[in-house]
Design a protein around this motif. Structure first.
Motif, mmCIF file in Angstrom:
data_model
loop_
_atom_site.group_PDB
_atom_site.id
_atom_site.type_symbol
_atom_site.label_atom_id
_atom_site.label_comp_id
_atom_site.label_asym_id
_atom_site.label_seq_id
_atom_site.Cartn_x
_atom_site.Cartn_y
_atom_site.Cartn_z
ATOM 1 N N ALA A 1 31.152 37.787 62.923
ATOM 2 C CA ALA A 1 31.072 38.326 61.563
ATOM 3 C C ALA A 1 32.241 37.824 60.733
ATOM 4 N N VAL A 2 32.008 37.733 59.443
ATOM 5 C CA VAL A 2 33.102 37.474 58.509
ATOM 6 C C VAL A 2 33.763 38.797 58.145
ATOM 7 N N ALA A 3 32.929 39.823 57.914
ATOM 8 C CA ALA A 3 33.430 41.156 57.577
ATOM 9 C C ALA A 3 32.469 42.201 58.134
ATOM 10 N N PHE A 4 32.971 43.420 58.317
ATOM 11 C CA PHE A 4 32.132 44.515 58.789
ATOM 12 C C PHE A 4 32.706 45.826 58.269
ATOM 13 N N ASP A 5 31.910 46.903 58.340
ATOM 14 C CA ASP A 5 32.414 48.216 57.953
ATOM 15 C C ASP A 5 32.135 49.223 59.062
ATOM 16 N N ALA A 6 32.569 50.459 58.851
ATOM 17 C CA ALA A 6 32.465 51.484 59.888
ATOM 18 C C ALA A 6 31.022 51.850 60.201
ATOM 19 N N GLN A 7 30.092 51.557 59.302
ATOM 20 C CA GLN A 7 28.677 51.848 59.519
ATOM 21 C C GLN A 7 27.957 50.745 60.296
ATOM 22 N N GLY A 8 28.686 49.678 60.646
ATOM 23 C CA GLY A 8 28.090 48.582 61.394
ATOM 24 C C GLY A 8 27.458 47.517 60.525
#
Length: 258
Positions: free
Chosen positions: A200-207
């Motif tokens: 991934a380049v970026a991700f958040d807490a929600q997947g």
């Protein structure tokens, strides 16, 4: 009476908007581009030593996760794990890949398909010896298409277990390869894959996950079995508060970070 003169009606050209994004879609694309640019810059600022240490820690976590998962292959075959060849600044999976080979797993790598839709890929099996040899074309340069034109129908219907061969599909596409090389790295259909490690380049807490913008994994992941295990990997510095998403984006249930 003089015959009526025919007048040429100027041809009107209408520009098709079928593939043009709506304003709302374009706004999401713009937000994605902004997040992608910022996180890539932040990732590049990591020092090589820190990046290496973090990659090693992520690999150790992946090995422990693999042991705890109790994952099993189908039809008496060893489990099949889909990994990736890291581009510069990405999480380096080499330690995990070597460990998986040592446990006897079948390892497959993404391979971009020549003359296919942008971002279309298949997964090709690579033996431990070929991996350690360091001359697998789609590992040396993961972004470059390689192999004959592999249709979705072919990769769905053709079973290519470890060591098996398959009929070569003749192709005049630039980048096509002779049968010997093609069967050396056989295409593995999605339904045979048991676990996928997703970069991934970026991700958040929600997947929610942000890639490089080609939709490569968003197109491929829906082809997998429902019980296929998905694990995302990224550096902790790549986490953002919210990844801009649309209906085509695929969330990842769990991210392994360091």
């Amino acid at each position: 009476m003089a015959p009526a003169q025919r007048t040429k009606t100027p041809a009107t050209t209408t520009k098709s908007t079928a593939h043009e994004p709506s304003k709302a879609q374009q706004a999401i694309l713009d937000k994605k581009a902004d997040v992608r640019r910022a996180i890539i810059e932040a990732r590049q600022e990591l020092r090589p030593g820190a990046r290496s240490t973090k990659s090693r820690e992520i690999c150790n976590q992946l090995i422990e996760q693999l042991r705890a998962s109790g994952i099993k292959g189908k039809n008496g075959q060893p489990p099949t794990l889909a990994v990736y060849a890291a581009l510069r600044y990405e999480v380096d999976l080499d330690r995990f890949i070597r460990g998986a080979y040592a446990y006897g797993y079948r390892i497959v790598f993404p391979c971009m398909i020549p003359n296919a839709a942008q971002g279309a890929m298949c997964m090709r099996s690579v033996s431990c010896n070929n991996y350690l040899g360091g001359n697998v074309p789609f590992i040396v340069d993961p972004r470059k298409p390689w192999g004959p034109a592999v249709t979705e129908e072919h990769q769905t219907l053709t079973s290519t277990r470890a060591g098996a061969t398959r009929r070569f599909i003749p192709s005049r596409v630039k980048g096509s390869v002779p049968p010997k090389d093609d069967t050396r790295f056989p295409v593995v259909p999605p339904f045979e894959i048991d676990l996928v490690i997703v970069p991934a380049v970026a991700f958040d807490a929600q997947g929610n996950r942000l890639g490089y913008g080609l939709g490569t994994y968003d197109h491929y992941l829906p082809q997998l079995r429902e019980d296929c295990m998905l694990l995302g990997v990224a550096f902790a510095e790549q986490e953002v508060e919210l990844v801009p998403c649309d209906e085509h984006d695929r969330a990842i249930p769990q991210f392994i970070t360091a």
